[in-house]
Enzyme design. Structure first.
Site: not given
Ligand SMILES: *Cc1c(COP(=O)(O)O)cnc(C)c1O
Length: 395
Positions: A181, A209, A240
């Site tokens: 990320s 991502h 996301k």
């Molecule tokens: C954003 C993210 C999460 C968490 O996801 P949410 O739905 O925002 O709790 C978990 N793993 C990775 C790699 C992320 O980038």
């Protein structure tokens, strides 16, 4: 002297080391331009890759779900909180991911911290990528399994660590981010799966991502590498590219049935609400139907990267739309972000330790499908002049 005096000290330390990042308050919906401090700013740091967080069809689906099902799920999933929307979404996710079954959680963090401890316990061992997301690290800690860390993107190291330690655990799990990320590089998942098969290990990929970004119609990293069905657990988030809220894991039907009896966020935290569940379903429908948003995301990101490379910035090893502009020094990164915000109306948050390693502070730009060509050009030009002014690019 009160018992909380230490809080002031910690805040002072954060400020002295350039790690006290201001938190902006957004006064509009998400989009290419958002309102902050009463003024429109070009938003270059949201994860709203496809613009679905404010898509009219998705908004409509959420409103209709409220009219039909109300605002709250009412209970935890295992008691009285599983409604028809959850069941339909779980089918849809499984189909979209080409997996047998799926389980929806209230968020990606909960998907990781809930699933990992259901897969491994104290007799087991987890092989964890060095740059894995914090929610994976939390999940591994909660599992009480022993942990062996392998170096970022280094398959020789994974092979070596597994040869040394695999036998010390009953079950074994290799776990990795799909797309990292903070850097935008992609895990060599095919090699990971092959190593896992040789060492009798389960595999787990966090595709937060990659969802909506990689693979056919944004099906994610397993589709991208043609590995669907060979990775035991595919985890993802709906917050996301999917634009709303929630998380999931996809896997075989037995595994999902077991998680429903073991995963603590499923048993002990109330279910995802109807509006979010319906919004996610509509977003996936849009992604399945049409990949024009996906194509626009990639063309914007290629344009942005090309411009910034030409201007002399270090973008690391990104292979995805995540565009890290690596500055290094924490304070200089904060200054760059401030300069872009004040002089160019560009909102691009600085990212510093502990989110990234010390000395690798950066601004992580997130182009999206809803940015225009002008938005991308404006960003490149602003970085070019701010970079020169602050002595970052030296060109
Ligand atoms: C954003 C993210 C999460 C968490 O996801 P949410 O739905 O925002 O709790 C978990 N793993 C990775 C790699 C992320 O980038």
């Amino acid at each position: 002297m009160t018992s909380l005096e230490w809080v002031k000290d910690e805040i002072r330390e954060l400020k002295d080391s350039g790690r006290f990042v201001p938190i902006r308050i957004i006064e509009s919906s998400q989009g290419a331009w958002i309102k902050i401090d009463g003024k429109m700013k070009l938003n270059m740091c949201s994860n709203n890759y496809l613009g679905l967080a404010n898509n009219p069809e998705v908004r409509k689906a959420a409103k209709e779900a409220i009219d039909e099902f109300g605002v709250g799920a009412g209970a935890v999933r295992s008691i009285a909180g599983t409604n028809e929307l959850h069941a339909r979404l779980e089918e849809k996710v499984a189909r979209f991911k080409h997996m047998e079954s799926s389980l929806v959680y209230q968020g990606g963090l909960l998907a990781n911290s809930g699933t990992i401890p259901a897969l491994v316990g104290k007799e087991d061992i987890v092989f964890s990528e060095e740059l894995n997301h914090a929610s994976i690290i939390d999940g591994v800690r909660l599992s009480s399994a022993s942990r062996a860390v392998f170096k970022h993107m280094d398959m020789e190291d994974l092979e070596k660590v597994m040869a040394e330690k695999r036998k010390s655990g009953r079950r074994s799990l290799i776990i990795t981010d799909g797309v990292f990320s903070m850097d935008g590089d992609i895990a060599p998942l095919k090699e990971i799966v092959e190593i896992a098969e040789r060492h009798d290990s389960m595999t787990y990929v966090d595709d937060a991502h990659g969802e909506g970004v990689l693979g056919d119609h944004g099906r994610g990293i397993c589709d991208h590498f043609k590995l669907s069905g060979r990775v035991d657990v595919e985890m993802g988030t709906f917050s996301k590219a999917v634009g709303s809220m929630g998380g999931f894991v996809a896997g075989n039907a037995d595994l999902i049935e077991l998680l429903k009896r073991k995963a603590r966020p499923f048993l002990f935290s109330s279910a995802l609400n109807p509006a979010d569940t319906a919004a996610v379903m509509k977003s996936i429908e849009i992604m399945e139907k049409d990949d024009s948003l996906l194509r626009k995301l990639w063309s914007n990101s290629e344009k942005l990267k090309k411009g910034l490379l030409n201007a002399g910035f270090n973008l690391g090893n990104s292979k995805t739309p995540i565009t890290p502009v690596i500055v290094g020094d924490e304070k200089k990164t904060l200054l760059l972000s401030e300069e872009l915000y004040r002089e160019n109306d560009i909102f691009a948050s600085p990212i510093v330790f502990p989110t990234v390693a010390r000395g690798t502070a950066r601004i992580r730009l997130m182009p999206s499908a809803v940015h225009s060509a002008d938005d991308i050009n404006r960003t490149v030009e602003a970085f070019e002049s701010a970079g020169k002014k602050l002595g970052i690019t030296g060109k």
